[in-house]
Design a protein around this motif. Structure first.
Motif, PDB file in Angstrom:
ATOM      1  N   LYS A 184      19.315  54.602  35.020  1.00 13.58           N
ATOM      2  CA  LYS A 184      19.217  55.863  34.297  1.00 13.58           C
ATOM      3  C   LYS A 184      19.512  57.046  35.221  1.00 13.58           C
ATOM      4  CE  LYS A 184      16.098  54.009  30.833  1.00 13.58           C
ATOM      5  NZ  LYS A 184      14.903  54.214  30.027  1.00 13.58           N
ATOM      6  N   SER A 185      20.669  57.004  35.814  1.00  9.10           N
ATOM      7  CA  SER A 185      21.082  58.080  36.711  1.00  9.10           C
ATOM      8  C   SER A 185      21.921  59.089  35.954  1.00  9.10           C
ATOM      9  CB  SER A 185      21.894  57.507  37.874  1.00  9.10           C
ATOM     10  OG  SER A 185      22.520  58.533  38.583  1.00  9.10           O
ATOM     11  N   LEU A 186      21.684  60.366  36.206  1.00  8.85           N
ATOM     12  CA  LEU A 186      22.493  61.424  35.589  1.00  8.85           C
ATOM     13  C   LEU A 186      23.959  61.310  35.962  1.00  8.85           C
ATOM     14  CD1 LEU A 186      20.311  64.642  35.916  1.00  8.85           C
ATOM     15  CD2 LEU A 186      21.089  63.581  33.810  1.00  8.85           C
ATOM     16  N   TYR A 187      24.253  60.683  37.100  1.00  5.07           N
ATOM     17  CA  TYR A 187      25.626  60.645  37.597  1.00  5.07           C
ATOM     18  C   TYR A 187      26.506  59.630  36.862  1.00  5.07           C
ATOM     19  CZ  TYR A 187      23.674  63.600  41.208  1.00  5.07           C
ATOM     20  OH  TYR A 187      23.059  64.626  41.869  1.00  5.07           O
ATOM     21  N   PHE A 188      25.927  58.870  35.941  1.00  4.13           N
ATOM     22  CA  PHE A 188      26.757  57.957  35.157  1.00  4.13           C
ATOM     23  C   PHE A 188      27.534  58.692  34.070  1.00  4.13           C
ATOM     24  CE2 PHE A 188      24.427  54.015  36.516  1.00  4.13           C
ATOM     25  CZ  PHE A 188      25.551  53.307  36.865  1.00  4.13           C
ATOM     26  N   ARG A 189      27.089  59.887  33.717  1.00  5.67           N
ATOM     27  CA  ARG A 189      27.731  60.630  32.627  1.00  5.67           C
ATOM     28  C   ARG A 189      28.579  61.768  33.184  1.00  5.67           C
ATOM     29  NH1 ARG A 189      24.746  65.423  30.895  1.00  5.67           N
ATOM     30  NH2 ARG A 189      25.064  64.931  28.715  1.00  5.67           N
ATOM     31  N   HIS A 190      29.438  62.343  32.341  1.00  7.27           N
ATOM     32  CA  HIS A 190      30.157  63.559  32.697  1.00  7.27           C
ATOM     33  C   HIS A 190      29.223  64.734  32.451  1.00  7.27           C
ATOM     34  CE1 HIS A 190      34.508  61.846  32.212  1.00  7.27           C
ATOM     35  NE2 HIS A 190      33.728  61.110  32.985  1.00  7.27           N
ATOM     36  N   ASN A 191      28.820  65.395  33.517  1.00  5.53           N
ATOM     37  CA  ASN A 191      27.897  66.518  33.388  1.00  5.53           C
ATOM     38  C   ASN A 191      28.609  67.849  33.196  1.00  5.53           C
ATOM     39  OD1 ASN A 191      25.191  65.323  33.665  1.00  5.53           O
ATOM     40  ND2 ASN A 191      25.959  64.638  35.634  1.00  5.53           N
ATOM     41  N   ARG A 192      29.869  67.927  33.664  1.00  2.00           N
ATOM     42  CA  ARG A 192      30.624  69.190  33.534  1.00  2.00           C
ATOM     43  C   ARG A 192      32.098  68.898  33.739  1.00  2.00           C
ATOM     44  NH1 ARG A 192      33.300  73.536  33.255  1.00  2.00           N
ATOM     45  NH2 ARG A 192      32.526  75.550  33.975  1.00  2.00           N
ATOM     46  N   GLU A 193      32.898  69.097  32.707  1.00  2.00           N
ATOM     47  CA  GLU A 193      34.344  68.975  32.837  1.00  2.00           C
ATOM     48  C   GLU A 193      34.952  70.365  32.995  1.00  2.00           C
ATOM     49  OE1 GLU A 193      35.724  66.685  29.531  1.00  2.00           O
ATOM     50  OE2 GLU A 193      34.858  64.812  30.287  1.00  2.00           O
ATOM     51  N   TYR A 194      36.183  70.427  33.499  1.00  2.00           N
ATOM     52  CA  TYR A 194      36.780  71.706  33.878  1.00  2.00           C
ATOM     53  C   TYR A 194      38.182  71.875  33.294  1.00  2.00           C
ATOM     54  CZ  TYR A 194      33.095  71.692  37.430  1.00  2.00           C
ATOM     55  OH  TYR A 194      31.888  71.652  38.074  1.00  2.00           O
ATOM     56  N   THR A 195      38.586  73.146  33.201  1.00  2.00           N
ATOM     57  CA  THR A 195      39.996  73.464  32.942  1.00  2.00           C
ATOM     58  C   THR A 195      40.718  73.504  34.285  1.00  2.00           C
ATOM     59  OG1 THR A 195      39.665  75.847  33.170  1.00  2.00           O
ATOM     60  CG2 THR A 195      39.362  74.902  30.961  1.00  2.00           C
ATOM     61  N   MET A 196      42.030  73.543  34.240  1.00  6.36           N
ATOM     62  CA  MET A 196      42.808  73.641  35.476  1.00  6.36           C
ATOM     63  C   MET A 196      42.476  74.924  36.229  1.00  6.36           C
ATOM     64  SD  MET A 196      45.072  72.102  37.376  1.00  6.36           S
ATOM     65  CE  MET A 196      46.226  71.058  36.467  1.00  6.36           C
ATOM     66  N   ALA A 197      42.350  76.026  35.502  1.00 11.85           N
ATOM     67  CA  ALA A 197      42.054  77.315  36.136  1.00 11.85           C
ATOM     68  C   ALA A 197      40.706  77.277  36.849  1.00 11.85           C
ATOM     69  CB  ALA A 197      42.077  78.430  35.094  1.00 11.85           C
ATOM     70  N   GLU A 198      39.725  76.599  36.258  1.00 19.31           N
ATOM     71  CA  GLU A 198      38.395  76.518  36.871  1.00 19.31           C
ATOM     72  C   GLU A 198      38.424  75.686  38.150  1.00 19.31           C
ATOM     73  OE1 GLU A 198      35.379  76.905  33.079  1.00 19.31           O
ATOM     74  OE2 GLU A 198      36.437  75.008  33.384  1.00 19.31           O
ATOM     75  N   ILE A 199      39.132  74.553  38.117  1.00 19.96           N
ATOM     76  CA  ILE A 199      39.250  73.710  39.313  1.00 19.96           C
ATOM     77  C   ILE A 199      39.945  74.491  40.430  1.00 19.96           C
ATOM     78  CG2 ILE A 199      40.408  71.694  40.287  1.00 19.96           C
ATOM     79  CD1 ILE A 199      38.230  70.633  38.720  1.00 19.96           C
ATOM     80  N   LYS A 200      41.017  75.188  40.087  1.00 18.23           N
ATOM     81  CA  LYS A 200      41.762  75.966  41.073  1.00 18.23           C
ATOM     82  C   LYS A 200      40.863  77.033  41.698  1.00 18.23           C
ATOM     83  CE  LYS A 200      46.042  78.693  41.548  1.00 18.23           C
ATOM     84  NZ  LYS A 200      45.481  79.996  41.930  1.00 18.23           N
ATOM     85  N   ARG A 201      40.082  77.712  40.875  1.00 14.63           N
ATOM     86  CA  ARG A 201      39.194  78.761  41.387  1.00 14.63           C
ATOM     87  C   ARG A 201      38.135  78.180  42.321  1.00 14.63           C
ATOM     88  NH1 ARG A 201      34.414  80.126  39.639  1.00 14.63           N
ATOM     89  NH2 ARG A 201      34.702  79.146  37.603  1.00 14.63           N
ATOM     90  N   LEU A 202      37.538  77.047  41.955  1.00 18.18           N
ATOM     91  CA  LEU A 202      36.530  76.412  42.795  1.00 18.18           C
ATOM     92  C   LEU A 202      37.098  76.026  44.157  1.00 18.18           C
ATOM     93  CD1 LEU A 202      34.767  74.103  40.189  1.00 18.18           C
ATOM     94  CD2 LEU A 202      33.660  75.912  41.504  1.00 18.18           C
TER      95      LEU A 202
END
Length: 261
Positions: A184-202
């Protein structure tokens, strides 16, 4: 002439990647792992094709390396591969594979150690901001060394449809971790997906510069599955596939290559 040579090399790398992946596939004995491989094989192929242009014998860090399909393929291609995995994965720590929480733990490597870092289908599983992990990646990268990120595109066509229908695009925690869940780990699920612009900014806010960004299709309706889709679902998936082919921003996966200046 230069263009022809480049295309020839690209075809060779494509074929080589296919051959290596087929070899890995034949070595898999457990059905569950084989199912996972079949789901992700197009993603593997795309990444291997991109990395094949790197100078061989370089050091690569594969973050989120379990179940070691990409790590094994990269070794076959002549790279020196190290891995990082999470505590929730069924994998043991070795000299080359380190187990840690990349959201809070520093990477156990010296500065400027790696020629390339691979961050494939990991960032969407993080529960906190990925900036700590990205800054650690920058630290262990050599100057001009690339970081390759791929992640599900939150703006993909199927998500847009779900939102129009008023459905949640993320699984609810209570639904995802039922009483029969192995871990029951939180990391098994997708907790936050991103747009291309968001990934680029990060990436840029972490001190890395973006060099290349693309949308590609990982999950085609033609991949092998144990259970066949019913005709209506099969038709829907095929229509969705055509939409992704025609409109790249609707494709299911983001690819971004950044570098440490």
């Amino acid at each position: 002439m230069e263009n022809k040579i480049y295309i020839t090399e690209e075809i060779k790398s494509y074929k080589k990647g296919r051959e290596i992946l087929e070899k890995i596939k034949r070595s898999i004995r457990k059905q569950e792992e084989l199912d996972y491989f079949n789901i992700h094989c197009e993603r593997y192929r795309y990444i291997l094709e991109k990395i094949s242009r790197q100078p061989k014998k370089g050091r690569i860090l594969d973050i989120g390396c379990y179940p070691l399909h990409l790590s094994t393929a990269l070794k076959e291609m002549g790279f020196s591969v190290y891995g990082v995995s999470s505590f929730h994965e069924p994998i043991n720590q070795t000299k080359r594979v380190k187990i840690l929480n990349i959201e809070t733990d520093k990477l156990p490597f010296t500065d400027n150690k790696f020629d390339l870092v691979l961050f494939s289908e990991v960032i969407e599983h993080l529960y906190q901001s990925p900036k700590f992990a990205l800054k650690e990646i920058k630290r262990v990268l050599k100057k001009n060394g690339p970081l390759i990120i791929n992640s599900p595109n939150v703006a993909r066509s199927i998500n847009r449809l779900f939102l129009l229908m008023g459905k949640n695009i993320y699984p609810a925690i209570d639904d995802f971790f039922d009483d029969n869940a192995i871990n029951k780990s939180l990391y098994f699920r997708h907790n936050r997906e991103y747009t291309m612009a968001e990934i680029k900014r990060l990436v840029e806010e972490s001190g890395l510069s973006c060099q290349e960004k693309n949308f590609f299709i990982s999950y085609t309706p033609f991949r092998k599955k144990r259970k066949k889709d019913n005709p209506f679902l099969k038709l829907g998936k095929f229509i969705n596939y055509l939409l992704m082919l025609i409109f790249p921003p609707l494709r299911d996966t983001l690819y971004l290559r950044a570098a440490k200046n």
